[in-house]
Design an enzyme around this catalytic site. Structure first.
Site, short mmCIF file in Angstrom:
data_model
loop_
_atom_site.label_atom_id
_atom_site.label_comp_id
_atom_site.label_asym_id
_atom_site.label_seq_id
_atom_site.Cartn_x
_atom_site.Cartn_y
_atom_site.Cartn_z
N HIS A 145 0.86 -1.18 0.00
CA HIS A 145 0.00 0.00 0.00
C HIS A 145 0.89 1.23 0.00
CE1 HIS A 145 -2.97 2.98 1.36
NE2 HIS A 145 -3.87 2.16 0.87
N ASP A 203 -7.68 -5.42 -0.70
CA ASP A 203 -8.19 -6.29 -1.77
C ASP A 203 -8.00 -7.77 -1.46
OD1 ASP A 203 -8.86 -4.13 -3.65
OD2 ASP A 203 -6.69 -3.80 -3.63
#
EC number: 2.3.3.16
Length: 379
Positions: free
Chosen positions: A264, A315
């Site tokens: 991320h 996700d």
């Protein structure tokens, strides 16, 4: 003009605007996500998607009366115009549902005579309508493409529960409905992610809300953004069994290929708080439904951390949650949009209220001062 500046590829770390909608940060070694000042863990445990959407749009948690009125209004707005149903019927069945969604949203805009009204009240009403209608668009198209009769919205059911009902034709059990409800809360906003930034850029030009949301949906579809969850389940299906996970990861790393669902931009070395909540959901559903996907995912997560030092992102476990809920792979991204629409519209409204055209600069690195040679002299 000389530009003596440091280039931040991907605008990494650049502060592009002020917002009071959500906060993404790292404090005391832990990742933080807050909506309007409220911690995401509290919202995931105690709130509903409808209450969270209200919070994002209006800036405060609703009273019981306000929430009831908001829920009822969303229910009243779920139905689609006949023209949109006709569109869904005539699109090729192989069309990706995200393409369908952005096309339907654009069509809805063409039918709104007040689409260019950008004052607060009109914008809030458009936001409510989109929040209510997007689940119906997704469910209707899936049933149309699979040759099933449409299941119309049920006013007795909440937002997430009603979507699963329209999609599958039967009322989901309480745990399934709550799992999707929490998933939508966790996806509702995340500051200036790529799709939200695209929406704000469009809004800064004073494009109508539908155009802004179409910009966001197109951006979300990319595999480096919302498309990652679909890629994760495809990866888990390819691995097939838990004991093949490490071998799969090592081969991917040897070929220098990306492993979807990890890393991320902001939460580099700390666990995304959404991942913590989604992993808990996936684990609970695995005990009820099919534990296969969660077991494979756990082994992949261990292997990636061991060999690459990367942590799973939002996700990764979303894919397990959706698979356990029996949701088709290509609906993973539309469901992300179904949650994120509350955040997108909140950001669009915020941009309208205090607008300045978003227009950054680029550092030119090409040739300069070249002499133009007429075509007849170029041979």
């Amino acid at each position: 003009m000389k530009m003596n500046v440091e280039i931040k590829e991907g605008l990494e770390g650049i502060i592009a605007c002020k917002t009071s909608i959500s906060r993404v940060d790292i404090e005391d070694g832990k990742a933080v996500l807050e909506y309007r000042g409220y911690n995401i863990h509290d919202l995931a445990r105690y709130s509903t998607y409808e209450e969270t959407a209200y919070l994002l749009l209006f800036g405060e948690l609703p009273t019981k009366k306000e929430l009831k009125a908001f829920e009822e209004e969303l229910k009243d707005l779920r139905d689609l115009p006949a023209q949109i149903i006709g569109l869904l019927t005539h699109l090729p069945p192989f069309t990706h549902p995200m393409v369908v969604l952005r096309t339907a949203i654009s069509y809805l805009g063409s039918m709104d005579k007040e689409k260019h009204f950008m004052d607060y009240e009109h914008s809030i009403q458009k936001a409510k309508s989109l929040i209510a209608k997007i689940p119906t668009i997704i469910a209707y198209f899936h049933r149309i493409r699979t040759g099933q009769n449409l299941v119309h919205p049920n006013p007795d059911l909440g937002h997430a529960e009603n979507f699963l009902y329209m999609l599958k034709g039967e009322v989901p059990d309480r745990i399934e409905a709550r799992a999707l409800d929490v998933d939508l809360i966790l996806h509702a906003d995340h500051e200036l992610n790529a799709s939200t930034f695209a929406a704000r850029i469009a809004a800064s030009t004073l494009a109508d809300m539908y155009a802004c949301v179409v910009a966001a949906t197109g951006t979300l579809m990319g595999p480096l953004h919302g498309g990652a969850a679909q890629k994760v389940i495809e990866m888990l299906r390819e691995i097939a069994v838990p004991w093949r996970a490490e071998e799969y990861v090592l081969k991917k790393l040897e070929r220098k290929e990306r492993i979807m669902g990890f890393g991320h931009r902001i939460y580099r070395n700390v666990m995304d708080p959404r991942t913590i909540e989604l992993r808990n959901l996936a684990k609970k559903l695995a005990k009820m439904k099919d534990s296969k996907w969660f077991e494979i995912a756990e082994e992949v997560a261990k292997a990636v951390y061991k060999h690459k030092g990367l942590l799973p992102n939002v996700d990764f476990y979303s894919a397990c949650v959706y698979a356990c809920l029996g949701i088709p792979d290509d609906l993973f991204i539309p469901i992300f949009a179904m949650g994120r629409i509350a955040g997108w519209t909140a950001h669009i409204i915020e941009q309208y209220v205090n607008n300045r055209l978003i227009r950054p600069r680029a550092l030119y690195i090409g040739e300069k001062g070249k002499k133009y040679i007429p075509l007849r002299e170029r041979g």
